[in-house]
Design a protein around this motif. Structure first.
Motif: not given
Length: 261
Positions: A51-52, A54, A80, A227
């Motif tokens: 998963w990215q 974030a 995430y 982010q």
């Protein structure tokens, strides 16, 4: 803790994340022996999930919260995608893992803060912030908070209770505003439940953000532009109930609303 047990814990935490489940307790053989191992496992969980990342959460930014979380320093975890959301939001309390709404300033990075040998200064970190926002972090934990609740290292491996970041509109000219001195109120169903300020809780959001930038730099991870970072609770922890509406009131800086359906 050998590599086989570490991998077993990674698989467990990935499974709990993917299914949105909690469990009571943890096999003592799977409890990381120290924070360094725990953070390494959290990184392996990220890799396995795919998963990215974030954003990031910071917790235990003062002595009171460190005592509550059984830590002697601040802690951090990954947030995430798509768990970075704009206000207002509605959630089903039963679909979350013991959610805890925490009033926190959210910083959005406008440039990377990559790993390097020289520590970052607070001025450098502040310059990397594209915007600062009022917010709520909806913290979660994959372990039920009961008599079998595992020690801190297991929680760090789980991402330090990371869940969802909810943010409001950017604070205009935040560098010129009295961010640390602004009183923030947490209302539940229009009644004030908690109040606090960054000055009392963590000094200024840039202080814990600088700490995190240097922690992630030392471990070779770094942070990336875009982010969000939830910088630490201003009002402590509170457990919600179905039907409650929470509003974080930052005065002239805006409000953030969270409804538990």
């Amino acid at each position: 803790m050998d590599s086989e047990k570490q991998q077993e814990l990674v698989e467990l935490l990935v499974s709990l994340r993917r299914s949105g489940r909690q469990q009571s307790g943890l096999d003592p053989a799977l409890i990381p022996p120290d924070n360094e191992t725990a953070y390494r496992i959290a990184g392996a969980v990220e890799e396995k999930l795919g998963w990215q990342v974030a954003g990031w959460k910071i917790a235990a930014t003062n002595q009171a919260m460190q005592k509550a979380l059984r830590s002697n320093s601040p802690i951090y975890g990954r947030v995430y995608a798509p768990n970075v959301r704009t206000t207002p939001i509605c959630v089903d309390v039963k679909s979350f893992c013991s959610p805890i709404p925490e009033v926190e300033f959210q910083a959005c990075l406008g440039r990377d803060l990559p790993p390097r040998h020289k520590p970052y200064s607070s001025e450098e970190v502040a310059a990397a912030v594209a915007s600062l926002h009022p917010g709520i972090e909806l913290a979660e934990c994959r372990f039920i908070h009961d008599e079998q609740f595992p020690p801190l290292s297991a929680i760090l491996a789980d991402g330090a209770g990371s869940g969802t970041i909810i943010y409001g509109p950017a604070i205009i000219d935040w560098r010129e505003k009295n961010i640390a001195g602004q009183e923030v109120n947490l209302l539940c169903n229009n009644e004030k439940r908690r109040s606090g300020s960054a000055g009392k809780a963590l000094g200024h959001p840039i202080k814990p953000l600088t700490w995190l930038a240097n922690e992630l730099s030392k471990t070779g991870i770094g942070m990336k532009a875009g982010q969000f970072v939830s910088t630490g609770t201003l009002t402590g922890m509170i457990r919600p109930k179905t039907g409650e509406i929470y509003e974080a009131d930052y005065g002239p800086f805006g409000t953030v609303t969270l409804t538990f359906e």
